[in-house]
Scaffold this active site. Sequence first.
Site, short mmCIF file in Angstrom:
data_model
loop_
_atom_site.label_atom_id
_atom_site.label_comp_id
_atom_site.label_asym_id
_atom_site.label_seq_id
_atom_site.Cartn_x
_atom_site.Cartn_y
_atom_site.Cartn_z
N ILE A 10 0.87 -1.26 -0.06
CA ILE A 10 -0.07 0.03 0.09
C ILE A 10 0.78 1.20 -0.02
CG2 ILE A 10 -0.19 0.27 2.43
CD1 ILE A 10 -3.23 0.78 1.82
N ASN A 23 -2.14 1.30 16.01
CA ASN A 23 -2.61 0.88 17.35
C ASN A 23 -2.78 2.15 17.90
OD1 ASN A 23 -0.20 1.85 18.97
ND2 ASN A 23 0.69 0.27 17.36
N GLY A 31 3.70 -5.12 10.76
CA GLY A 31 2.75 -5.14 9.82
C GLY A 31 2.81 -3.85 8.67
N ASP A 33 1.44 -0.89 9.47
CA ASP A 33 1.98 0.19 10.33
C ASP A 33 3.51 0.83 9.99
OD1 ASP A 33 1.66 2.42 11.98
OD2 ASP A 33 1.21 0.98 13.65
#
Length: 168
Positions: A10, A23, A31, A33
């Site tokens: 992405i 989070n 991941g 993030d």
Amino acid sequence: MKIELLKGDITKIKVDAIVNAANTSLLGGGGVDGAIHKAGGPKILEECYTIRNKQGGCKVGEAVITNAGNLSAEKIIHTVGPRWNNGNSNEEEKLRSCYIECLKLAEANNLTSIAFPNISTGIYGFPKDKAAKIAFETVTQWKSETIKNIIFVCFDDENYSLYKNLLQ
Ligand code: AR6
């Protein structure tokens, strides 16, 4: 409004807003993030700190918007998905809320295109089939004002084939 499906990373997508599966601390993690902060550089984290100081992070099911640092997107919309708890903690409603709050923020910022990762389906363990259904239904029911293009970006084969079936 067009809904598209892509497979891959992405951070490489050229859209107005990339959604991050963050989070509650907003201070990064693994991941998607981790990938977004790594590729986007420290400017994103700087603005996350500012938001933290102002409102103390971000709650599950809510979303905040920051700059996109070095990424080709204009903005990052950070949302916090629910951790899967066997369906006993309103996880489905919380995940739906993530998509809705991201879409609201995109519209409030006059953005026209937005790319979503498969929120909660990695480290947070949400069943992928259930999550895909929620994502797909929420987005297709959205009454768009500024958004013209919504892209689901799947990183793994299982999510990609689930979304492919839903889109067909
Ligand atoms: N591009 C697109 N999708 C990706 C990428 C990428 N570069 N990398 C992973 N995915 P996850 P969560 C997919 O674990 O479950 C973080 O530590 C991945 O295959 O990133 O919401 C946060 O800080 C999966 O389908 O997010 C939180 O602590 C999807 O992104 C926690 O993980 C989501 O997986 C959030 O967990």
